[in-house]
Design an enzyme around this catalytic site. Structure first.
Site, PDB file in Angstrom:
ATOM      1  N   CYS A   1      -0.194   0.550   9.672  1.00  0.00           N
ATOM      2  CA  CYS A   1      -0.394   1.920   9.198  1.00  0.00           C
ATOM      3  C   CYS A   1      -1.827   2.141   8.760  1.00  0.00           C
ATOM      4  CB  CYS A   1       0.552   2.221   8.044  1.00  0.00           C
ATOM      5  SG  CYS A   1       2.271   2.284   8.563  1.00  0.00           S
ATOM      6  N   HIS A   2      -2.325   1.292   7.826  1.00  0.00           N
ATOM      7  CA  HIS A   2      -3.671   1.503   7.320  1.00  0.00           C
ATOM      8  C   HIS A   2      -4.504   0.245   7.373  1.00  0.00           C
ATOM      9  CE1 HIS A   2      -1.060   4.565   5.471  1.00  0.00           C
ATOM     10  NE2 HIS A   2      -2.053   5.373   5.814  1.00  0.00           N
ATOM     11  N   GLY A   3      -4.009  -0.790   8.061  1.00  0.00           N
ATOM     12  CA  GLY A   3      -4.828  -1.962   8.310  1.00  0.00           C
ATOM     13  C   GLY A   3      -4.978  -2.911   7.150  1.00  0.00           C
TER      14      GLY A   3
ATOM     15  N   HIS B   1       0.827  -1.199   0.000  1.00  0.00           N
ATOM     16  CA  HIS B   1       0.000   0.000   0.000  1.00  0.00           C
ATOM     17  C   HIS B   1       0.862   1.251   0.000  1.00  0.00           C
ATOM     18  CE1 HIS B   1      -2.854   2.826   2.328  1.00  0.00           C
ATOM     19  NE2 HIS B   1      -3.111   2.912   1.043  1.00  0.00           N
TER      20      HIS B   1
END
Lengths: 59, 279
Positions: free
Chosen positions: B243-245, B224
């Site tokens: 960080c963003h799952g 990502h």
């Protein structure tokens, strides 16, 4: 004389064969020069190079 | 020589006669000697009139008309002025000729090939030398772009697989990036193999991502935005990016979250039974 005529007609007459001839001779010249220089270097440093003393350190 | 244009043919050399040749002097002062008439009678000289034969460049040039040229024209007079070019010998150029062309009785076509061969051989030798030099210069500049020896030495790592227990993921540093090596259990292998490929965001079967089923080798960089995922966490038992799952499974495939692609598998090979070489 006839050899000169043959060489001229087969190599120098056409630009294509002329170019091929001197590129090939450059290749041969480079290989010869490199191997000659390596041989001179090996002869001057005989006994000091790794390939000469390798048997003392490996089984 | 034609220098003394005036000659004193049999004349007495007396002051009275000499004075006629030196008109610039205004006055002739007679000496005090008493000169008798018979004192100095010169013997009569024989003068041979030899026609002028100029041989040097200077004397030839002097014969050329250089002033007050007048050309008379008419039926009796010729306009032709004959210059001094017919009697000049042709210069010898033998020093500049090749030996094979010095003989004037030989045909030039007989020696044409050898002369051409010599010239082309010189040109070809120059060409070969320049090809050799160009090749070396180009090699020099191109090889400056290639990786140096210390970089190449760090490009590979060797991992002893016996130190990694089953079910554990170990992180190594490889080319400045984290590298995950996971010793998978039999349950994980069976679970990943059973996942239907069509249901995946980045469809890839587990067999395409591994060489030996027990060992998973992936780069620890989330696809990502490049965070480092945490091992053995997340919904699918593999990796989880904090960080963003993004959730990855035990084969490193993206299963949930914003990441678009599976974790990257680097080139690796098994050098021995328990030795893995990455890079």
């Amino acid at each position: 004389m006839s050899i000169g005529k043959t060489i001229y007609n087969s190599i120098f007459k056409r630009s294509s064969t002329f170019t091929l001839a001197f590129i090939a001779s450059a290749f041969i010249f480079e290989r010869t020069l490199d191997s000659a220089c390596d041989t001179i270097f090996d002869n001057i440093n005989k006994g000091k190079l790794w390939k000469d003393i390798k048997d003392n350190y490996t089984q | 020589m034609s220098f003394p244009r005036f000659n004193l043919k049999g004349k007495m050399l007396k002051p009275s006669t000499v004075s006629g040749y030196f008109r610039a002097t205004s006055q002739v002062v007679s000496n005090q000697l008493n000169v008798s008439n018979n004192a100095a009678i010169l013997p009569k000289k024989k003068v041979a009139h030899i026609p002028f034969q100029g041989t040097s460049a200077l004397s030839l040039a002097k014969t050329l008309p250089n002033a007050n040229l007048s050309v008379s024209c008419g039926p009796a007079a010729s306009l032709q002025v004959r210059w001094a070019h017919t009697d000049i010998t042709v210069p010898n150029f033998d020093n500049y000729r090749r030996n094979s062309t010095k003989d004037p009785t030989r045909k030039a076509s007989e020696t044409e090939d050898t002369r051409k061969n010599f010239t082309y051989l010189l040109a070809g030798g120059l060409g070969a030398a320049s090809v050799y030099g160009t090749k070396n210069i180009v090699t020099y500049f191109i090889s400056s772009m290639s990786a140096s020896a210390d970089v190449l030495a760090l490009a590979k790592i060797e991992v002893k697989l016996g130190d990694i227990p089953e079910g554990k993921s170990v992180t190594f540093k490889w080319r400045g990036k984290p590298l995950f090596i996971r010793h998978r259990t039999a349950d994980e292998i069976a679970a990943e193999r059973a996942v239907p490929v069509e249901s995946l965001r980045d469809p890839q079967h587990d067999n395409d991502r591994i060489q030996k089923p027990e060992w998973l080798v992936v780069l620890g960089v989330c696809t990502h935005l490049g965070c480092v995922p945490i091992a053995n966490s997340g919904d699918f038992g593999g990796y989880y990016c904090p960080c963003h799952g993004s959730h990855y499974d035990a084969s490193g495939r993206i299963r949930k979250g914003p990441a678009p692609l599976n974790l990257e598998v680097p080139y690796y090979e098994f050098a021995a039974e328990d030795t893995l070489v990455v890079g």
